[in-house]
Design a protein around this motif. Sequence first.
Motif, mmCIF file in Angstrom:
data_model
loop_
_atom_site.group_PDB
_atom_site.id
_atom_site.type_symbol
_atom_site.label_atom_id
_atom_site.label_comp_id
_atom_site.label_asym_id
_atom_site.label_seq_id
_atom_site.Cartn_x
_atom_site.Cartn_y
_atom_site.Cartn_z
ATOM 1 N N ALA A 58 0.854 -1.185 0.000
ATOM 2 C CA ALA A 58 0.000 0.000 0.000
ATOM 3 C C ALA A 58 0.887 1.230 0.000
ATOM 4 O O ALA A 58 1.842 1.309 0.773
ATOM 5 C CB ALA A 58 -0.919 0.005 1.223
ATOM 6 N N LEU A 60 0.539 4.925 0.884
ATOM 7 C CA LEU A 60 -0.409 5.759 1.606
ATOM 8 C C LEU A 60 -0.075 7.234 1.429
ATOM 9 O O LEU A 60 1.046 7.652 1.685
ATOM 10 C CB LEU A 60 -0.397 5.387 3.093
ATOM 11 C CG LEU A 60 -0.635 3.900 3.407
ATOM 12 C CD1 LEU A 60 -0.692 3.665 4.906
ATOM 13 C CD2 LEU A 60 -1.901 3.395 2.732
ATOM 14 N N ASN A 96 -1.779 -1.069 -3.826
ATOM 15 C CA ASN A 96 -2.948 -0.289 -3.436
ATOM 16 C C ASN A 96 -2.532 1.171 -3.261
ATOM 17 O O ASN A 96 -1.672 1.484 -2.430
ATOM 18 C CB ASN A 96 -3.521 -0.820 -2.127
ATOM 19 C CG ASN A 96 -4.043 -2.236 -2.264
ATOM 20 O OD1 ASN A 96 -5.135 -2.462 -2.765
ATOM 21 N ND2 ASN A 96 -3.249 -3.214 -1.816
ATOM 22 N N ASN A 98 -3.423 4.767 -2.088
ATOM 23 C CA ASN A 98 -4.361 5.419 -1.165
ATOM 24 C C ASN A 98 -4.125 6.921 -1.069
ATOM 25 O O ASN A 98 -2.988 7.386 -1.040
ATOM 26 C CB ASN A 98 -4.230 4.810 0.232
ATOM 27 C CG ASN A 98 -4.705 5.755 1.317
ATOM 28 O OD1 ASN A 98 -3.891 6.398 1.981
ATOM 29 N ND2 ASN A 98 -6.007 5.874 1.491
ATOM 30 N N ASP A 99 -5.191 7.660 -1.000
ATOM 31 C CA ASP A 99 -5.170 9.070 -0.628
ATOM 32 C C ASP A 99 -6.593 9.454 -0.242
ATOM 33 O O ASP A 99 -7.512 8.628 -0.303
ATOM 34 C CB ASP A 99 -4.638 9.949 -1.766
ATOM 35 C CG ASP A 99 -3.838 11.140 -1.220
ATOM 36 O OD1 ASP A 99 -4.376 11.845 -0.347
ATOM 37 O OD2 ASP A 99 -2.699 11.351 -1.657
ATOM 38 N N VAL A 133 -7.593 3.300 -3.410
ATOM 39 C CA VAL A 133 -8.238 3.152 -2.103
ATOM 40 C C VAL A 133 -8.425 4.530 -1.472
ATOM 41 O O VAL A 133 -7.525 5.042 -0.806
ATOM 42 C CB VAL A 133 -7.416 2.235 -1.158
ATOM 43 C CG1 VAL A 133 -8.146 2.035 0.168
ATOM 44 C CG2 VAL A 133 -7.105 0.907 -1.823
ATOM 45 N N PHE A 137 -5.625 7.606 6.031
ATOM 46 C CA PHE A 137 -4.780 6.553 6.604
ATOM 47 C C PHE A 137 -4.688 6.644 8.124
ATOM 48 O O PHE A 137 -4.002 5.847 8.755
ATOM 49 C CB PHE A 137 -3.387 6.518 5.965
ATOM 50 C CG PHE A 137 -2.632 7.827 5.962
ATOM 51 C CD1 PHE A 137 -2.486 8.603 7.110
ATOM 52 C CD2 PHE A 137 -2.040 8.284 4.794
ATOM 53 C CE1 PHE A 137 -1.770 9.787 7.106
ATOM 54 C CE2 PHE A 137 -1.319 9.477 4.775
ATOM 55 C CZ PHE A 137 -1.184 10.222 5.936
ATOM 56 N N LEU A 141 -7.967 0.847 6.599
ATOM 57 C CA LEU A 141 -8.179 0.881 5.159
ATOM 58 C C LEU A 141 -8.214 -0.508 4.525
ATOM 59 O O LEU A 141 -8.804 -0.690 3.459
ATOM 60 C CB LEU A 141 -7.071 1.698 4.485
ATOM 61 C CG LEU A 141 -7.033 3.202 4.771
ATOM 62 C CD1 LEU A 141 -5.706 3.791 4.285
ATOM 63 C CD2 LEU A 141 -8.198 3.913 4.108
#
Length: 371
Positions: A58, A60, A96, A98-99, A133, A137, A141
């Motif tokens: 991930a 993040l 993955n 993410n934000d 995603v 964070f 998640l």
Amino acid sequence: MDMVKIFHMTGGIGDASYSSNSGLQRMGIMKTKGVIEQTISDLCHMSNLKYPKTLVMADLGCSSGPNTLLVGSMVINAVAKTSLEMGFKPPEVEINLNDLPTNDFNTIFVALQELQVNSTDENHQPKCYFTGVPGSFFGRLFAIESLNFVHSSYSLQWLSKLPELEEINKGNIYLSSTTPESVCRAYFKQFSKDFLGFLRCRSKEVMAGGRMVLTLAGRTTEDPRGEESNQLWGPFAIALQDMVFEGLVEEDKFDSFNLPQYTASPTEIMNLVKMEGSFTIDHLEIFDLKWEDWKRNKTDNDASETNDHSVGEAVTKAIRAGGISQLLANHFGEEILDDVFMRYGKNLTDITSNKKNKTVVSITVSLTRKI
């Protein structure tokens, strides 16, 4: 102020976008390349596990632009290299991204098409799968024990919300030499709460023996009110203060505006990791990045000349693209943005004219989930 709804980098790929103004962050990622590659190698060599069929990571706070692809490419190449050295078929890689929900995921997905088209197990390159995603964070998640590797770069210095202040941070928008002690305590309290929450969430999601590499803007001194922490934001406070004097900004509005950011020291980070207890620190390093690195976004070998005006202009564009515009617009209104950033740029140009290199202190820490 709801950071989840408001805060995001400037999207797209235009001249004012974060994608076009994140050269310093790119240099920071390149500085940590060796740590990332070693981490991936260690994961593949874990003696207590069979050689993995899949590796799930991930990223993040991935934002959008070339830096997002850069981190993914480092991981993919490290998996391919380690697999070849060990004589195994490379595992499939799931990345993955993410934000926060307001992030420009569309630009990411368009850019990822080329990577996915070229994703193949031929020439020992692993097959790769990408997922977006959205979410903070600072909360959960991912499913329990579903991640092998977590990466985050220049995101964890941002707080989940503004600290609750007992006193006015008069004349400042962040911590400075004139900031009251109670304000410093409030900032550290909020950072501690957020960082511990981040670690607790990841302790559920990262499997035993899994790894994290975190890079964040920080400081080398124990005093959070030193110049290291405020050299970017002091000139911004001056720009706003000048607008107050000219009647363009209300003084009460200025006094109540503070940045939701905290640049931690290595000692603070180590103590919080120890307090949370789920991870061990394998490696921690501190490095400086020059302001002029914000000019170098197209290639890693860009050696173009810089001058005082262009450095100040580059920093201004980078800061504007880096999320502060949304915070200012929410607090003061959009009508002040062009004026305040013009003044900020002039202040930065005056500062850089003394030829003294201005830097951003960065801290990278590599951690392992305890077994």
